[in-house]
Design a protein around this motif. Sequence first.
Motif, mmCIF file in Angstrom:
data_model
loop_
_atom_site.group_PDB
_atom_site.id
_atom_site.type_symbol
_atom_site.label_atom_id
_atom_site.label_comp_id
_atom_site.label_asym_id
_atom_site.label_seq_id
_atom_site.Cartn_x
_atom_site.Cartn_y
_atom_site.Cartn_z
ATOM 1 N N UNK A 3 -14.212 0.998 3.253
ATOM 2 C CA UNK A 3 -12.972 0.977 4.052
ATOM 3 C C UNK A 3 -11.729 0.582 3.241
ATOM 4 N N UNK A 4 -11.899 0.347 1.961
ATOM 5 C CA UNK A 4 -10.718 0.049 1.146
ATOM 6 C C UNK A 4 -9.881 1.303 0.934
ATOM 7 N N UNK A 5 -8.603 1.097 0.664
ATOM 8 C CA UNK A 5 -7.729 2.269 0.525
ATOM 9 C C UNK A 5 -6.626 2.023 -0.507
ATOM 10 N N UNK A 6 -6.105 3.112 -1.002
ATOM 11 C CA UNK A 6 -4.854 3.080 -1.764
ATOM 12 C C UNK A 6 -3.722 3.430 -0.816
ATOM 13 N N UNK A 7 -2.635 2.739 -0.962
ATOM 14 C CA UNK A 7 -1.453 3.019 -0.139
ATOM 15 C C UNK A 7 -0.649 4.074 -0.902
ATOM 16 N N UNK A 8 -0.803 5.290 -0.439
ATOM 17 C CA UNK A 8 -0.374 6.461 -1.217
ATOM 18 C C UNK A 8 0.903 7.050 -0.605
ATOM 19 N N UNK A 9 2.007 6.872 -1.309
ATOM 20 C CA UNK A 9 3.310 7.252 -0.724
ATOM 21 C C UNK A 9 3.613 8.728 -0.961
ATOM 22 N N UNK A 10 4.051 9.392 0.073
ATOM 23 C CA UNK A 10 4.643 10.726 -0.089
ATOM 24 C C UNK A 10 6.128 10.564 -0.413
ATOM 25 N N UNK A 11 6.749 9.588 0.194
ATOM 26 C CA UNK A 11 8.147 9.247 -0.080
ATOM 27 C C UNK A 11 8.240 7.740 -0.240
ATOM 28 N N UNK A 12 9.094 7.307 -1.151
ATOM 29 C CA UNK A 12 9.361 5.870 -1.314
ATOM 30 C C UNK A 12 10.799 5.761 -1.813
ATOM 31 N N UNK A 13 11.716 5.534 -0.893
ATOM 32 C CA UNK A 13 13.141 5.494 -1.244
ATOM 33 C C UNK A 13 13.744 4.182 -0.781
ATOM 34 N N UNK A 14 14.673 3.700 -1.547
ATOM 35 C CA UNK A 14 15.339 2.452 -1.202
ATOM 36 C C UNK A 14 16.692 2.467 -1.884
ATOM 37 N N UNK A 15 17.576 1.664 -1.350
ATOM 38 C CA UNK A 15 18.891 1.551 -1.962
ATOM 39 C C UNK A 15 19.249 0.076 -2.043
ATOM 40 N N UNK A 69 12.098 -5.905 0.136
ATOM 41 C CA UNK A 69 11.516 -5.910 1.483
ATOM 42 C C UNK A 69 10.359 -4.909 1.572
ATOM 43 N N UNK A 70 10.526 -3.749 0.978
ATOM 44 C CA UNK A 70 9.445 -2.749 1.023
ATOM 45 C C UNK A 70 8.239 -3.227 0.203
ATOM 46 N N UNK A 71 8.497 -3.818 -0.949
ATOM 47 C CA UNK A 71 7.378 -4.307 -1.774
ATOM 48 C C UNK A 71 6.646 -5.451 -1.062
ATOM 49 N N UNK A 72 7.420 -6.295 -0.378
ATOM 50 C CA UNK A 72 6.810 -7.383 0.395
ATOM 51 C C UNK A 72 5.890 -6.799 1.471
ATOM 52 N N UNK A 73 6.373 -5.752 2.141
ATOM 53 C CA UNK A 73 5.574 -5.071 3.168
ATOM 54 C C UNK A 73 4.297 -4.499 2.542
ATOM 55 N N UNK A 74 4.429 -3.887 1.372
ATOM 56 C CA UNK A 74 3.251 -3.308 0.700
ATOM 57 C C UNK A 74 2.263 -4.417 0.352
ATOM 58 N N UNK A 75 2.791 -5.547 -0.155
ATOM 59 C CA UNK A 75 1.898 -6.623 -0.598
ATOM 60 C C UNK A 75 1.103 -7.217 0.568
ATOM 61 N N UNK A 76 1.646 -7.067 1.781
ATOM 62 C CA UNK A 76 0.912 -7.578 2.953
ATOM 63 C C UNK A 76 -0.380 -6.786 3.183
ATOM 64 N N UNK A 77 -0.590 -5.694 2.443
ATOM 65 C CA UNK A 77 -1.826 -4.911 2.564
ATOM 66 C C UNK A 77 -2.895 -5.384 1.581
ATOM 67 N N UNK A 78 -2.590 -6.427 0.795
ATOM 68 C CA UNK A 78 -3.550 -6.928 -0.197
ATOM 69 C C UNK A 78 -4.886 -7.217 0.490
ATOM 70 N N UNK A 79 -5.960 -6.803 -0.147
ATOM 71 C CA UNK A 79 -7.300 -6.965 0.445
ATOM 72 C C UNK A 79 -7.894 -5.583 0.548
ATOM 73 N N UNK A 80 -7.773 -4.974 1.720
ATOM 74 C CA UNK A 80 -8.218 -3.585 1.852
ATOM 75 C C UNK A 80 -7.338 -2.660 1.000
ATOM 76 N N UNK A 81 -6.077 -2.982 0.926
ATOM 77 C CA UNK A 81 -5.148 -2.152 0.137
ATOM 78 C C UNK A 81 -5.358 -2.418 -1.349
ATOM 79 N N UNK A 82 -5.745 -1.401 -2.087
ATOM 80 C CA UNK A 82 -6.063 -1.580 -3.515
ATOM 81 C C UNK A 82 -4.854 -1.301 -4.412
ATOM 82 N N UNK A 83 -4.342 -0.111 -4.349
ATOM 83 C CA UNK A 83 -3.247 0.254 -5.251
ATOM 84 C C UNK A 83 -2.101 0.859 -4.462
#
Length: 414
Positions: A229-241, A248-262
């Motif tokens: 059940x582990x996964x990579x968080x695979x972005x089709x789009x990743x935009x920020x200004x 804030x987006x990286x913080x959101x991504x880091x909240x997936x640590x555990x099941x979220x691998x890369x």
Amino acid sequence: MTIVRHLAEGDRERVAHLQKQAFVLPPERVAIAGNYPLEQGWVVEDAGTVQGALRVQKLRQFFGGRGVPCAAVSSVKVAAEARGGGYGGALLRHVLEALRSEGVAVSTLFPVHGGVYRRYGWEFAFAYLRRSLPIAELAWRPPPEAEAGAGGVTVGPVHDDEFDEVAAWYRDRAAGENGLFDRDEAWWEERLLAPRFGRTPYRYVARSGGSVCGYMLYTHEPASGVMPYGFDLDCRDFYWDGPAALAALLHFVRSHTGMGQRLVWPGPPGDPVELVLTGIAPTVARRMAGMFRLVDVPAALAARGYPEGLEAELRLCIEDDVLPANAGPIAVRIADGRARVSGPARDGASAGPADRGGRSAPRVDVRTLAALYTGQLNADTAARAGLLPGVDADTRRTLRAAFAGPVPWMAEFF
Ligand SMILES: CC(C)(COP(=O)(O)OP(=O)(O)OC[C@H]1O[C@@H](n2cnc3c(N)ncnc32)[C@H](O)[C@@H]1OP(=O)(O)O)[C@@H](O)C(=O)NCCC(=O)NCCS
């Protein structure tokens, strides 16, 4: 007799067969194979049998801040038993001529065989890059206080009624880059939002004071070699200004640590994310070289934007062994961020200023000009590679100045 014509209703089954024979496709794309709008499809037929086909989607591609009419070419294939027999070449040549007469200025594609497309005037001219990083290792420079704003940046799901706002924000953001598409609704739906292998992308938006300042579209892709059940968080789009949006987006991504691998995301060759990360460096998960063609050289030069404050004049003699209408002397006058282009002459008629001494102007192959145009190829580098013989230092300086700007890239593979 070999003829090239638009896709017809009765061709769909055969084209879908050729598509499945040429590529391994996600099930959702098998359903699309041969089922796109007829006007997007072209086939090459011999003695009543369709031997090959391709698809063209028209949209605009940003260069120098302006959208240039573009044909995205995909799904090029010839029946396995008929390859090497000239069908693919006949198809590409005919479609290029048709596109030029329909007002298309440039064309972009991802090649399997660079040699085939180069033969027809495309050149390697931008990159598609995906970087990857273990989510647990994500660390970044904190944004300056002032950037974070009074209420900070929030990240939340994009509701259906917010999507147009996100798409409009993408458009503004993409216009500041070279090579990104001005996506229309059909492109968004098919290329970004549609499920692939049954997985529909999650959509999250970053807002500051209510306004969009970034967003990401991503799927959870099965991660190999880890717990079930582990996964990579695979972005089709990743935009920020701005750094606060990125944090804030990286913080959101880091909240997936555990099941979220890369975390895997698309970005330009010099991705500013790398300048903000302080931990482990990202690696390149995938790099594809994209090819680009100037279908209508004067139209392409006139449609793009140029650096503010630049006043310059270029005289070149274009060589194009596939589209003769492009070949000949041109004069390009650049001022106020725009270019006025005259030439090449048609049927011996005067091209105006371009003809005065134009035939002796430095010769530039349409492929080399394509790679200069996107900004991927620097004129001095081109000269060093022997691609600009007879082009003097002044002309090289003007070429460098005219096509200066962000390094071109493409966010989506198609
Ligand atoms: C790629 C493909 C569409 C080409 O079609 P084809 O009918 O085999 O190609 P053609 O015989 O018309 O050859 C096209 C031209 O490219 C040239 N060419 C082919 N391979 C080349 C190479 N490696 N370097 C330079 N030129 C090359 C040929 O000489 C020919 O030039 P010509 O028109 O001057 O004779 C076909 O081989 C195919 O379907 N391959 C499998 C699917 C695929 O890979 N599609 C591409 C997805 S991007």
